[in-house]
Design an enzyme around this catalytic site. Structure first.
Site, PDB file in Angstrom:
ATOM      1  N   SER A 180      -3.609  -4.150  -6.189  1.00 28.10           N
ATOM      2  CA  SER A 180      -2.361  -4.231  -5.562  1.00 28.10           C
ATOM      3  C   SER A 180      -1.266  -4.759  -6.582  1.00 28.10           C
ATOM      4  O   SER A 180      -0.165  -4.551  -6.358  1.00 28.10           O
ATOM      5  CB  SER A 180      -2.402  -5.154  -4.323  1.00 28.10           C
ATOM      6  OG  SER A 180      -3.019  -6.248  -4.777  1.00 28.10           O
ATOM      7  N   HIS A 208      -3.571   0.576  -0.968  1.00 28.02           N
ATOM      8  CA  HIS A 208      -2.361   1.466  -1.490  1.00 28.02           C
ATOM      9  C   HIS A 208      -2.840   2.602  -1.962  1.00 28.02           C
ATOM     10  O   HIS A 208      -1.864   3.276  -2.643  1.00 28.02           O
ATOM     11  CB  HIS A 208      -2.107   0.456  -3.022  1.00 28.02           C
ATOM     12  CG  HIS A 208      -1.789  -1.007  -2.327  1.00 28.02           C
ATOM     13  ND1 HIS A 208      -0.325  -1.109  -2.098  1.00 28.02           N
ATOM     14  CD2 HIS A 208      -2.408  -2.113  -2.331  1.00 28.02           C
ATOM     15  CE1 HIS A 208      -0.406  -2.566  -1.639  1.00 28.02           C
ATOM     16  NE2 HIS A 208      -1.625  -2.996  -2.002  1.00 28.02           N
ATOM     17  N   LYS A 246       0.929   0.102   5.060  1.00 33.13           N
ATOM     18  CA  LYS A 246       1.704   0.446   3.999  1.00 33.13           C
ATOM     19  C   LYS A 246       2.295   1.731   4.051  1.00 33.13           C
ATOM     20  O   LYS A 246       3.192   2.073   4.875  1.00 33.13           O
ATOM     21  CB  LYS A 246       0.646   0.058   2.764  1.00 33.13           C
ATOM     22  CG  LYS A 246       0.368  -1.457   2.829  1.00 33.13           C
ATOM     23  CD  LYS A 246      -0.386  -1.735   1.559  1.00 33.13           C
ATOM     24  CE  LYS A 246      -1.056  -2.983   1.579  1.00 33.13           C
ATOM     25  NZ  LYS A 246      -0.374  -4.231   2.047  1.00 33.13           N
TER      26      LYS A 246
HETATM   27  N1  PMP Z   1      -6.035  -4.971   0.850  1.00 33.02           N
HETATM   28  C1  PMP Z   1      -4.887  -4.757  -0.047  1.00 33.02           C
HETATM   29  C2  PMP Z   1      -5.504  -4.262  -1.469  1.00 33.02           C
HETATM   30  C3  PMP Z   1      -4.075  -5.420   0.177  1.00 33.02           C
HETATM   31  O1  PMP Z   1      -2.973  -5.003  -0.850  1.00 33.02           O
HETATM   32  C4  PMP Z   1      -3.469  -5.656   1.393  1.00 33.02           C
HETATM   33  C5  PMP Z   1      -2.100  -6.251   1.736  1.00 33.02           C
HETATM   34  N2  PMP Z   1      -1.495  -6.782   0.685  1.00 33.02           N
HETATM   35  C6  PMP Z   1      -4.665  -6.017   2.437  1.00 33.02           C
HETATM   36  C7  PMP Z   1      -5.755  -5.570   2.144  1.00 33.02           C
HETATM   37  C8  PMP Z   1      -4.380  -6.584   3.607  1.00 33.02           C
HETATM   38  O2  PMP Z   1      -3.837  -5.497   4.471  1.00 33.02           O
HETATM   39  P1  PMP Z   1      -2.890  -5.985   5.935  1.00 33.02           P
HETATM   40  O3  PMP Z   1      -1.551  -6.352   5.290  1.00 33.02           O
HETATM   41  O4  PMP Z   1      -2.747  -4.878   6.675  1.00 33.02           O
HETATM   42  O5  PMP Z   1      -3.739  -7.076   6.381  1.00 33.02           O
END
Ligand code: PMP
Length: 396
Positions: A180, A208, A246
């Site tokens: 991420s 992502h 996302k």
């Molecule tokens: N996994 C990854 C790799 C992320 O980037 C994120 C969000 N930043 C999440 C999980 C968490 O997802 P959510 O925002 O839907 O709680």
């Protein structure tokens, strides 16, 4: 108030390190632009990669679901919150990910916590990439399993850890699919081979990757199959976790997996059992986005075109962007203050790119994390590249 000095002390400590976080109050925001302090800025920080959160059909689907099912599901799925819209979304997600079944959670964060703690506990082992998302790290910590962290994408290190670890009841290998904060892609063929060889369940976080990787946006398996480095019929990812928040432009998390694992999680994942079901509007929005991902492939094409253009221009401008393979482009400045300064200067010039600092990224790697979206115009991408090159020249 007695005994609360630690609160201000800690905030001061963070301030001293330039690591204190402040909420930025935005008057308006979408994937392409924000309105901040009365000024319109081009937004290069959203995860709404395909611009679907503001798509009229997605918004209309959410509104219609509120009319039909109301503003809240009213309880957990296992009590009286399990609506047809949740089950339709899960069938659609299973199909999209070519899995038997899917289960939605109230967020991606909750999905990782629930899945990991259900699959691994005391006496089990988890093998986790050093740059995995915080929600994976927290899931590992909460699980009470023995956690082995391997160096980022270093499969020989992983192989050694797998080989040398003592026998365990169960083993889980977990990795971000797209990292991420760096935009690089996990080596799925390598991970799958090691998982098979060392008897691990393989879990990939496709937060992502969903809607972004592969010609239909299905994710990391499709990406590697299309590159010829994974056999199409190979069983490889046992647990395909993702988020609706996302590229799907909505809110909530999910897992696509076997029917038996779905049933197991339904019984064992505490963040699923003890949380109110996803709001019907969020489920309906995600369902419509899945339809649009299929009907409007030009969005993904535009996203990748923007990525190619910006990556090319940034490397011409002397930035090291070689590692990034997806529309997340980090520019690392090291010190927090340098990244913050760069972000402020970009805002003065009309671009919104917040600085990312520890603990979101390792110490000494504070950065601007640029994310692209399908809705950015060529001029906006070019404009950002030009400003960044000028600002970098000034720093040299
Ligand atoms: N996994 C990854 C790799 C992320 O980037 C994120 C969000 N930043 C999440 C999980 C968490 O997802 P959510 O925002 O839907 O709680």
């Amino acid at each position: 108030m007695p005994g609360t000095d630690f609160i201000l002390d800690e905030l001061e400590r963070l301030e001293g390190l330039n690591q204190r976080r402040f909420l930025k109050s935005l008057d308006q925001a979408n994937a392409r632009e924000v309105s901040y302090r009365g000024k319109r800025l081009v937004n290069f920080s959203s995860n709404d990669y395909l611009g679907l959160a503001s798509h009229p059909r997605v918004k209309a689907a959410a509104q219609a679901a509120i009319e039909e099912f109301h503003a809240s599901a009213g309880s957990s799925r296992l009590i009286c919150g399990n609506l047809g819209i949740h089950e339709r979304l899960e069938s659609r997600l299973a199909c999209f990910k070519q899995k038997e079944a899917a289960l939605v959670f109230s967020s991606g964060y909750a999905a990782n916590l629930g899945i990991i703690t259900a699959l691994a506990g005391e006496g089990d082992q988890i093998f986790s990439d050093a740059l995995n998302h915080a929600s994976i790290i927290d899931g590992c910590r909460l699980s009470r399993a023995q956690v082995f962290v391997y160096r980022h994408k270093d499969l020989s290190h992983l192989e050694r850890l797998l080989r040398e670890a003592p026998a365990a009841r169960r083993r889980l290998l977990v990795s971000d699919a797209v990292f991420s904060m760096d935009g690089d892609v996990a080596d799925l063929p390598g991970l799958a081979a090691l998982a098979a060889m060392h008897d691990c369940l393989l879990m990939l976080d496709e937060a992502h990757a969903t809607g972004v990787l592969g010609s239909t946006g299905s994710g990391i398996v499709e990406y590697f199959v299309e590159r010829g480095s994974l056999a199409p019929d190979k069983r490889c990812v046992d647990v395909a976790m993702g988020t609706l928040s996302k590229a799907l432009g909505s809110f909530g998390g999910f897992v696509a997996c076997s029917a038996s694992l779905r049933e197991f999680l339904n019984n064992k994942a505490r963040s699923f059992i003890f949380a109110t079901a996803l709001p019907p509007s969020a489920a309906a929005a995600a369902l419509e986005s899945l339809q649009l991902i299929n009907e409007e492939p030009f969005r993904r094409e535009s996203l990748w075109k923007n990525f190619g253009a910006l990556k090319g221009r940034l490397s011409e401008g002397g930035f090291d962007v070689t590692a990034s393979e997806t529309p997340i482009l980090p520019l690392t400045f090291g010190a927090e203050v340098a990244a913050l300064g760069m972000s402020d200067r970009l805002a003065d010039r009309g671009y919104f790119v917040p600085a990312i600092r520890p603990p979101s990224v390792p110490k000494g790697t504070s950065r601007l994390r640029i994310t692209l979206c399908a809705n950015h115009s060529g001029d906006e991408v070019e404009g950002l590249a030009k400003e960044l090159s000028e600002l970098a020249q000034d720093r040299r």
